[in-house]
Enzyme design. Structure first.
Site, short mmCIF file in Angstrom:
data_model
loop_
_atom_site.label_atom_id
_atom_site.label_comp_id
_atom_site.label_asym_id
_atom_site.label_seq_id
_atom_site.Cartn_x
_atom_site.Cartn_y
_atom_site.Cartn_z
N THR A 14 0.80 -1.05 -0.03
CA THR A 14 -0.03 -0.03 0.17
C THR A 14 0.91 1.21 0.00
O THR A 14 1.96 0.96 0.34
CB THR A 14 -0.98 0.19 1.15
OG1 THR A 14 -0.17 0.09 2.41
CG2 THR A 14 -1.77 -1.01 1.10
N ASP A 15 0.22 2.36 -0.36
CA ASP A 15 1.08 3.74 -0.33
C ASP A 15 0.60 4.39 0.79
O ASP A 15 -0.30 4.06 1.67
CB ASP A 15 0.64 4.38 -1.73
CG ASP A 15 -0.51 4.83 -2.07
OD1 ASP A 15 -1.56 4.50 -0.91
OD2 ASP A 15 -1.03 5.04 -3.10
N LYS A 16 1.10 5.70 0.82
CA LYS A 16 0.63 6.72 1.73
C LYS A 16 -0.96 7.11 1.93
O LYS A 16 -1.27 7.22 2.98
CB LYS A 16 1.42 7.99 1.43
CG LYS A 16 1.56 8.81 2.81
CD LYS A 16 2.04 10.24 2.35
CE LYS A 16 2.12 11.16 3.41
NZ LYS A 16 3.04 12.58 3.25
N ILE A 19 -3.96 2.70 -0.08
CA ILE A 19 -4.33 1.94 -0.88
C ILE A 19 -3.11 1.19 -1.74
O ILE A 19 -2.10 1.50 -1.72
CB ILE A 19 -5.25 2.67 -2.10
CG1 ILE A 19 -4.41 3.75 -2.71
CG2 ILE A 19 -6.50 3.24 -1.21
CD1 ILE A 19 -5.30 4.33 -3.89
#
Length: 134
Positions: A14-16, A19
């Protein structure tokens, strides 16, 4: 023939924003493709042991919905087009819990020898050709 691969999303994918980062979907499709090859009886290792390679010529993805950590996705894999030299595989990724369509995509491949020279598997590897045709 359709095949469905199930996969749980890891936190590190996932990213910041929380998601799944878009670049991870290429890996997910590869995992599903390798599982599909196992399912039809021609594991990628056996293809390489036979002296064949299946390089990716192109990837096309359309993102429809997001998934997050610990979600489970289902990746439906099917052969869209195959002629013995070129192969197009289509993918439909859905969220197992919500049934939302997450992604549609395709990968385009060709069959080559270990020097990346195109090979017609219908002519040179009929047993592998038949497994793809069925």
């Amino acid at each position: 023939m359709n095949f469905t691969y199930e996969r749980r999303i890891n936190y590190y994918e996932t990213d910041k924003m929380g998601i799944v980062h878009h670049s991870n979907y290429i890996r997910f499709l590869e995992e599903a493709r390798c599982a599909f090859l196992d399912y039809i009886g021609i594991p990628y290792k056996s293809i390489e042991d036979a002296g064949l390679m299946i390089p990716v010529l192109g990837v096309n993805c359309k993102f429809k919905h997001h998934v997050t950590f610990d979600d489970v996705i289902l990746i439906k894999v099917s052969v869209k087009d195959f002629n013995g030299v070129r192969l197009i595989i289509s993918y439909e990724v859905t969220d197992k819990n919500t049934s939302y369509l997450v992604l549609t995509g395709e990968t385009t491949h060709c069959f080559t020898d270990d020097k990346l020279k195109p090979v017609n598997i219908k002519k040179h590897y009929p047993e592998i050709f038949e497994k793809f045709k069925t």
